[in-house]
Design a protein around this motif. Structure first.
Motif, mmCIF file in Angstrom:
data_model
loop_
_atom_site.group_PDB
_atom_site.id
_atom_site.type_symbol
_atom_site.label_atom_id
_atom_site.label_comp_id
_atom_site.label_asym_id
_atom_site.label_seq_id
_atom_site.Cartn_x
_atom_site.Cartn_y
_atom_site.Cartn_z
ATOM 1 N N LEU A 180 0.776 -1.051 -0.076
ATOM 2 C CA LEU A 180 0.044 -0.050 -0.075
ATOM 3 C C LEU A 180 0.885 1.277 0.125
ATOM 4 O O LEU A 180 1.770 1.425 0.825
ATOM 5 C CB LEU A 180 -0.960 -0.009 1.343
ATOM 6 C CG LEU A 180 -1.560 -1.313 1.489
ATOM 7 C CD1 LEU A 180 -2.501 -1.008 2.801
ATOM 8 C CD2 LEU A 180 -2.746 -1.580 0.349
ATOM 9 N N GLY A 181 0.388 2.383 -0.654
ATOM 10 C CA GLY A 181 1.105 3.636 -0.782
ATOM 11 C C GLY A 181 0.115 4.693 -0.821
ATOM 12 O O GLY A 181 -1.080 4.430 -0.831
ATOM 13 N N VAL A 182 0.669 5.946 -0.388
ATOM 14 C CA VAL A 182 -0.198 7.253 -0.551
ATOM 15 C C VAL A 182 -0.684 7.492 -2.144
ATOM 16 O O VAL A 182 -0.010 6.719 -3.027
ATOM 17 C CB VAL A 182 0.329 8.147 0.062
ATOM 18 C CG1 VAL A 182 0.813 7.961 1.359
ATOM 19 C CG2 VAL A 182 1.665 8.700 -0.771
ATOM 20 N N LYS A 183 -1.615 8.282 -2.086
ATOM 21 C CA LYS A 183 -2.573 8.598 -3.540
ATOM 22 C C LYS A 183 -1.334 9.214 -4.375
ATOM 23 O O LYS A 183 -0.554 10.043 -3.841
ATOM 24 C CB LYS A 183 -3.595 9.513 -3.254
ATOM 25 C CG LYS A 183 -4.696 8.775 -2.453
ATOM 26 C CD LYS A 183 -5.414 7.733 -3.117
ATOM 27 C CE LYS A 183 -6.715 7.259 -2.545
ATOM 28 N NZ LYS A 183 -7.256 6.168 -3.101
ATOM 29 N N SER A 214 -6.447 -5.232 1.765
ATOM 30 C CA SER A 214 -7.158 -4.193 0.960
ATOM 31 C C SER A 214 -8.166 -3.532 1.925
ATOM 32 O O SER A 214 -8.411 -2.260 1.473
ATOM 33 C CB SER A 214 -7.586 -4.974 -0.088
ATOM 34 O OG SER A 214 -8.559 -5.872 0.516
ATOM 35 N N LEU A 215 -8.827 -4.100 2.782
ATOM 36 C CA LEU A 215 -9.536 -3.490 3.728
ATOM 37 C C LEU A 215 -8.780 -2.083 4.335
ATOM 38 O O LEU A 215 -9.567 -1.137 4.518
ATOM 39 C CB LEU A 215 -10.026 -4.144 4.988
ATOM 40 C CG LEU A 215 -11.008 -3.826 5.900
ATOM 41 C CD1 LEU A 215 -12.264 -3.033 5.145
ATOM 42 C CD2 LEU A 215 -11.586 -4.854 6.907
ATOM 43 N N VAL A 218 -3.580 0.631 -3.327
ATOM 44 C CA VAL A 218 -3.037 -0.923 -3.476
ATOM 45 C C VAL A 218 -2.097 -0.807 -4.712
ATOM 46 O O VAL A 218 -2.665 -0.697 -5.777
ATOM 47 C CB VAL A 218 -4.293 -2.018 -3.670
ATOM 48 C CG1 VAL A 218 -3.745 -3.140 -3.950
ATOM 49 C CG2 VAL A 218 -5.187 -1.925 -2.447
ATOM 50 N N LEU A 219 -0.839 -0.736 -4.389
ATOM 51 C CA LEU A 219 0.222 -0.871 -5.425
ATOM 52 C C LEU A 219 0.472 -2.163 -5.996
ATOM 53 O O LEU A 219 0.980 -2.234 -7.167
ATOM 54 C CB LEU A 219 1.603 -0.043 -5.114
ATOM 55 C CG LEU A 219 1.228 1.319 -4.266
ATOM 56 C CD1 LEU A 219 2.682 1.813 -4.085
ATOM 57 C CD2 LEU A 219 0.751 2.176 -5.617
#
Length: 283
Positions: free
Chosen positions: A88-91, A149-150, A159-160
């Motif tokens: 996961l990463g930031v937008k 993912s939650l 989700v990268l």
């Protein structure tokens, strides 16, 4: 079933996912510790609790072995939750921006391949969802989280890459606990019984105690031992078997076990999870 179900962790944890999968109509209650999740059920704040007991890679969750038998709660169900780790990463972040991956130590150990392939430095945090919360708060494209993912949905991350775990079979089993025991008809198929016992201090006591399960054709799916009170001489065993204590085969096996045991307590009789049944059928 409506109501509240407690779990250890913060929103987006895999225990949260297990709660939502087992009891989609219930409200999930995050708790800071296993003790707090148990206490929430005991004091009526929650109707049920979701407690992890074992993981297919990491093994048993030792805290539950010590806390559950003396909690006064009963196991009324089981739930299996696939651990599907996501990067996961930031937008706006892309994989080439990342420098560090934050997560629980166990989760980091389960994603070694992608950490190596992407040259990401692992950083240990308290839990997976907490790592996602931290990364979201920092807002830096260099920081990633390994979580569900939650967690991405809850904390506004992207989700990268999905399913980055090294082993596809990574699964956690949970006990669903209640202040009241379940009421299962002995004739009901596909039941599990969980109990704890201590063997008498006599030669070959454990061998003799467990012999009744083999001679009566009872399938034992789990046997764990652990010390009590830090004493090497005081050992308690937790066991999962198939069947109902009032079915003849299991009743005879438990009678033989009790003869060689100083204590025997049933913690719950409950239906097998669909995941277990599917594995048994080879699906």
């Amino acid at each position: 079933m409506s109501g509240v179900i407690s779990f250890q962790g913060i929103p987006g944890a895999y225990s949260d996912l297990a709660c939502r999968g087992a009891c989609p109509a219930m409200t999930t209650l995050p708790c800071a510790s296993f003790e707090a999740a148990i206490d929430a059920v005991k004091d009526g704040t929650a109707d049920l609790g979701m407690l992890p007991c074992e993981n297919s890679l990491a093994g048993r969750v030792s805290d539950i072995h010590h806390l559950l038998p003396d909690s006064g709660l009963f196991i009324v169900g089981e739930q299996f939750q696939r651990v599907e780790h996501c990067l996961l990463g930031v937008k706006g972040a892309v994989i080439s921006d990342l420098r560090r991956a934050h997560s629980h130590s166990v989760a980091l150990g389960q994603v070694r391949h992608i950490l190596r392939d992407l040259n990401l430095a692992p950083v240990v945090e308290a839990d997976t969802a907490g790592a996602a919360q931290l990364v979201a708060g920092w807002g830096k494209k260099t920081e990633a989280a390994i979580a569900s993912s939650l967690a991405a949905e809850i904390y506004g991350l992207e989700v990268l890459r999905a399913n980055v775990e090294d082993a596809a079979h990574n699964t956690t089993r949970f006990y669903v606990v209640s202040p009241r025991p379940g009421t299962q008809d002995p004739a009901t198929p596909n039941l599990m019984t969980t109990f704890v016992f201590r063997v008498r201090n006599v030669p070959a006591a454990l061998y003799k105690a467990l012999g009744g399960f083999a001679t009566n054709g009872v399938n034992m799916t789990r046997l764990e031992s652990y010390m009590l009170g830090g004493e090497f001489a005081a050992t308690q065993f937790l066991c999962d078997v198939e069947g109902h204590p009032e079915q003849p085969e299991l009743r005879r096996a438990l009678e033989e076990l009790s003869f060689f045991s100083s204590e025997l307590r049933v913690l719950g009789v409950y239906p097998m999870a669909a995941f277990r049944l599917a594995q048994g059928s080879g699906d």
